[in-house]
Motif scaffolding. Structure first.
Motif, PDB file in Angstrom:
ATOM      1  N   ALA A 112       3.552  21.348  66.664  1.00  0.00           N
ATOM      2  CA  ALA A 112       4.083  20.289  67.369  1.00  0.00           C
ATOM      3  C   ALA A 112       5.584  20.090  67.775  1.00  0.00           C
ATOM      4  CB  ALA A 112       3.551  18.802  66.610  1.00  0.00           C
ATOM      5  N   THR A 113       6.272  20.814  66.876  1.00  0.00           N
ATOM      6  CA  THR A 113       7.852  20.753  67.204  1.00  0.00           C
ATOM      7  C   THR A 113       8.312  21.958  67.903  1.00  0.00           C
ATOM      8  OG1 THR A 113       8.066  21.580  64.875  1.00  0.00           O
ATOM      9  CG2 THR A 113       8.263  19.265  65.446  1.00  0.00           C
ATOM     10  N   GLY A 114       7.285  23.016  68.354  1.00  0.00           N
ATOM     11  CA  GLY A 114       7.754  24.018  68.957  1.00  0.00           C
ATOM     12  C   GLY A 114       7.100  25.398  68.241  1.00  0.00           C
ATOM     13  N   PHE A 115       7.919  26.734  68.727  1.00  0.00           N
ATOM     14  CA  PHE A 115       7.529  27.942  68.177  1.00  0.00           C
ATOM     15  C   PHE A 115       8.150  28.045  66.984  1.00  0.00           C
ATOM     16  CE2 PHE A 115       8.334  32.493  68.252  1.00  0.00           C
ATOM     17  CZ  PHE A 115       6.867  32.795  68.015  1.00  0.00           C
ATOM     18  N   ASP A 116       7.413  28.420  66.028  1.00  0.00           N
ATOM     19  CA  ASP A 116       7.844  28.563  64.623  1.00  0.00           C
ATOM     20  C   ASP A 116       8.265  30.079  64.391  1.00  0.00           C
ATOM     21  OD1 ASP A 116       8.216  28.786  61.744  1.00  0.00           O
ATOM     22  OD2 ASP A 116       6.589  27.813  61.244  1.00  0.00           O
ATOM     23  N   ALA A 117       9.513  30.335  64.672  1.00  0.00           N
ATOM     24  CA  ALA A 117       9.944  31.542  64.828  1.00  0.00           C
ATOM     25  C   ALA A 117      10.050  32.539  63.417  1.00  0.00           C
ATOM     26  CB  ALA A 117      11.228  31.923  65.327  1.00  0.00           C
ATOM     27  N   ASN A 118      10.164  31.749  62.460  1.00  0.00           N
ATOM     28  CA  ASN A 118      10.268  32.228  60.998  1.00  0.00           C
ATOM     29  C   ASN A 118       8.814  32.489  60.511  1.00  0.00           C
ATOM     30  OD1 ASN A 118      12.985  32.041  60.704  1.00  0.00           O
ATOM     31  ND2 ASN A 118      12.783  29.896  59.994  1.00  0.00           N
ATOM     32  N   ALA A 119       7.767  31.759  60.705  1.00  0.00           N
ATOM     33  CA  ALA A 119       6.676  32.161  60.464  1.00  0.00           C
ATOM     34  C   ALA A 119       5.918  33.403  61.168  1.00  0.00           C
ATOM     35  CB  ALA A 119       5.631  30.995  60.672  1.00  0.00           C
TER      36      ALA A 119
ATOM     37  N   GLU B 103       7.659  35.790  62.611  1.00  0.00           N
ATOM     38  CA  GLU B 103       8.474  37.127  62.032  1.00  0.00           C
ATOM     39  C   GLU B 103       7.946  37.471  60.697  1.00  0.00           C
ATOM     40  OE1 GLU B 103      10.587  40.162  62.060  1.00  0.00           O
ATOM     41  OE2 GLU B 103      10.564  38.758  63.947  1.00  0.00           O
ATOM     42  N   ASN B 104       7.850  36.424  60.025  1.00  0.00           N
ATOM     43  CA  ASN B 104       7.080  36.707  58.478  1.00  0.00           C
ATOM     44  C   ASN B 104       5.851  37.470  58.627  1.00  0.00           C
ATOM     45  OD1 ASN B 104       9.224  35.747  57.178  1.00  0.00           O
ATOM     46  ND2 ASN B 104       8.170  33.699  56.764  1.00  0.00           N
ATOM     47  N   ALA B 105       5.013  37.129  59.448  1.00  0.00           N
ATOM     48  CA  ALA B 105       3.754  37.629  59.775  1.00  0.00           C
ATOM     49  C   ALA B 105       4.029  38.841  60.323  1.00  0.00           C
ATOM     50  CB  ALA B 105       2.776  36.684  60.442  1.00  0.00           C
ATOM     51  N   LEU B 106       4.919  39.185  61.296  1.00  0.00           N
ATOM     52  CA  LEU B 106       4.891  40.419  61.808  1.00  0.00           C
ATOM     53  C   LEU B 106       5.544  41.412  60.863  1.00  0.00           C
ATOM     54  CD1 LEU B 106       4.516  41.182  64.889  1.00  0.00           C
ATOM     55  CD2 LEU B 106       7.037  40.836  65.207  1.00  0.00           C
ATOM     56  N   SER B 107       6.178  41.042  59.962  1.00  0.00           N
ATOM     57  CA  SER B 107       7.043  42.096  59.200  1.00  0.00           C
ATOM     58  C   SER B 107       6.263  42.108  57.740  1.00  0.00           C
ATOM     59  CB  SER B 107       8.317  41.669  58.724  1.00  0.00           C
ATOM     60  OG  SER B 107       8.471  40.600  58.318  1.00  0.00           O
ATOM     61  N   ASP B 108       5.025  41.611  57.650  1.00  0.00           N
ATOM     62  CA  ASP B 108       4.175  41.745  56.454  1.00  0.00           C
ATOM     63  C   ASP B 108       3.690  43.300  56.212  1.00  0.00           C
ATOM     64  OD1 ASP B 108       2.298  41.543  54.583  1.00  0.00           O
ATOM     65  OD2 ASP B 108       0.973  40.221  55.396  1.00  0.00           O
TER      66      ASP B 108
END
Length: 564
Positions: free
Chosen positions: A330-337, A339-344
């Motif tokens: 609701a507040t926009g793109f969660d870049a941290n989440a 990036e964490n998924a991408l680098s799992d």
């Protein structure tokens, strides 16, 4: 209770299907040149009939090759012959085999213990019905090659247009055709690929429904292999093939797919098993594992010049693709989440077993060129997040133009650039999470294992032509990627909604400007990639046809890159 052989086969097949195993059609092995038999027939009195899907050869090495055909009915004795001359006066191997309904009457004979560096001719005969196939042509590879030409292709959609690209490859001087997947498409008649523009060709998919059953998949292969241009390519050149997603269904992964709904289409695992069984019947390949027939990844040593490593980036070990829309809140793109998924490190494209096998193949090879034959783009394709969000929006061209202008100023070290302008360019995300960009951990592990060897990656999947520098996370350039356009599947021009040449050229320039490692991009043409390897260099030529709507076509080399 004693089971007849067919009953036993059916019992084992049903048991393994229930257990989640994959049954692939085995290749008949011919390993002795002492088995030559005199067969009593006059080829001139036979008719080219009943071998309606033509002939083909697959996976040539310096001592082996697979020959293939399909007969029109089961329980027929098929004579096969291999010779060093087109008149079959010098037969080097022959035999007979029965067509079987259990494998849809396909026949695959893996010839081993052959002499290296031969041109071979082969054919199939059924005396009972007076039938003979066309004469196929194939090769065994030299033990030490000074050069080799690979015609690389992917993504052939029957209802999207004519297979002129296959015709062009058949008539080229390529030694081998390397098919990187999407040999066919699973959609129903009138679905993806069909349009008002190509409707007059009357190439609607058979069966008309989206394919789900074993019979469906077999029928679709038979339709594609009825095409005269594809038949000619298989007749004239040996193929090295690997599956991508559409041989099963769109955006497939290890235990699911984007284009599969279990509520209406049944169990995915069963569908996958049907798809891969049909694949093995119609596109045979040499097996690297005696214990697991589902393994398609394998290495083909081409004359100690090219170590061609064919990968399965789709089925055997791929975890489900990330979906970027899942990271908008609701507040926009969660870049941290994101990036964490991408680098799992637990997510994989290859799976641990295949990845370890690949690293070993790379490390142990002494060939000049380490070449990956695989499905999806490996190069880093990060674009400004703002551009990805604008794709398909009315202001897309406006946003694209602004970003290219800012990036050009940045490349020219414009001192007037604002922090806001720089952030618009530097805030980048991967545009294609189905490719290696969606699995960067696997990619980095492979890059780090090269130990100074340069990597050549061949890719398909996108329907467009690309070349990327392969750059590790630490900035080291580790190789180059050559990606082929499609045989007939539509490219970016469809999604842009504009085939104006100036518009297409502008889009191509924009992406090569915005993506740092991208050195070449063609967004609209159909064709293949001719990769010529010598001891000193590899030359990639992107060859395009001018139409897939008429059998009268012309071709041209659209771009050339030489890498050493």
């Amino acid at each position: 209770m004693t089971l007849k052989s067919n009953s036993r086969r059916d019992f084992i097949q049903k048991t393994l299907f229930a257990a989640g195993g994959i049954i692939l059609a085995p290749n008949f092995i011919s390993c002795s040149k002492d088995d030559i038999t005199e067969f009593d027939f006059d080829a001139s009195e036979l008719t080219q009939q009943n071998f309606n899907q033509g002939v083909g050869s697959f996976d040539p090495t310096s001592s082996s090759v697979i020959i293939w055909t399909r007969y029109s009915s089961p329980d027929k004795e098929i004579i096969w012959q291999v010779a060093t001359d087109v008149s079959f006066s010098n037969i080097v191997r022959n035999g007979k085999i029965m067509s079987e309904a259990s494998r849809d009457n396909t026949i695959a004979i893996e010839l081993t213990n052959l002499e290296a560096n031969q041109k071979l001719f082969y054919r199939f005969v059924n005396k009972e019905e007076g039938a003979i196939s066309v004469v196929g042509e194939t090769i065994t590879l030299p033990i030490n090659a000074s050069s080799i030409k690979l015609a690389v292709c992917s993504c052939s959609n029957y209802q999207a247009g004519l297979f002129n690209v296959y015709d062009l490859m058949a008539k080229s001087d390529a030694d081998i055709i390397v098919h990187l997947g999407d040999y066919f498409y699973e959609y129903g008649a009138g679905g993806y690929g069909a349009s008002a523009e190509n409707a007059f060709l009357n190439r609607m998919h058979e069966p008309s429904n989206e394919i789900l059953s074993l019979d469906d998949y077999r029928t679709r292969y038979k339709q594609y292999k009825s095409d005269e241009s594809l038949q000619l390519a298989h007749q004239k050149k040996p193929f090295i093939c690997v599956w991508d997603d559409h041989e099963i269904t769109n955006d497939a992964y290890m235990d699911g797919a984007e284009n599969h709904n279990e509520a209406t289409e049944g169990d995915y695992e069963t569908r996958k098993q049907y798809a891969l069984k049909a694949y093995s019947e119609f596109l045979p390949f040499s097996r690297t594992s005696e214990n697991d027939n589902s393994i398609i990844y394998r290495t083909i040593n081409i004359g100690n010049l090219v170590n061609l490593i064919m990968l399965d980036t789709r089925i055997i070990g791929r975890d489900k693709q990330l979906n970027i829309t899942d990271y908008f809140t609701a507040t926009g793109f969660d870049a941290n989440a994101f990036e964490n998924a991408l680098s799992d490190s637990n997510r994989s494209l290859l799976g641990v077993t295949q990845r370890n096998w690949l690293i070993n193949e790379l490390n142990s090879s002494v060939a000049n060129w380490q070449v990956l034959g695989q499905q999806v783009l490996m190069g880093k394709m990060y674009i400004p997040a703002e551009l990805l969000l604008a794709f398909g929006a009315p202001n897309f061209i406006e946003v694209l133009t602004e970003l290219v202008t800012i990036k050009t100023r940045m490349l020219n070290n414009d001192p007037t650039l604002t922090i806001e302008e720089k952030s618009r360019i530097l805030a980048v995300i991967p545009y294609n999470l189905d490719a290696w960009d969606g699995y960067p951990v696997d990619r980095e592990v492979i890059y780090n294992s090269l130990n100074g060897k340069k990597l050549i990656t061949l890719a398909g999947d996108t329907h467009n032509a690309w070349s990327n520098k392969l750059i590790a996370q630490n900035g080291t350039e580790v190789g180059i990627e050559f990606a082929t356009s499609s045989v007939s599947s539509p490219g970016f021009e469809t999604y842009l909604g504009d085939t104006n040449p100036a518009m297409i050229a502008g889009f191509e320039h924009a992406l090569t400007t915005l993506i740092d490692s991208l050195t070449y991009f063609d967004a609209s043409k159909r064709g293949f990639l001719m990769a010529t390897f010598t001891q000193a260099e590899v030359k990639s030529e992107w060859v395009f046809v001018d139409t897939i709507l008429s059998k009268s076509y012309t071709s041209q080399v659209g771009h050339t890159i030489t890498y050493s």
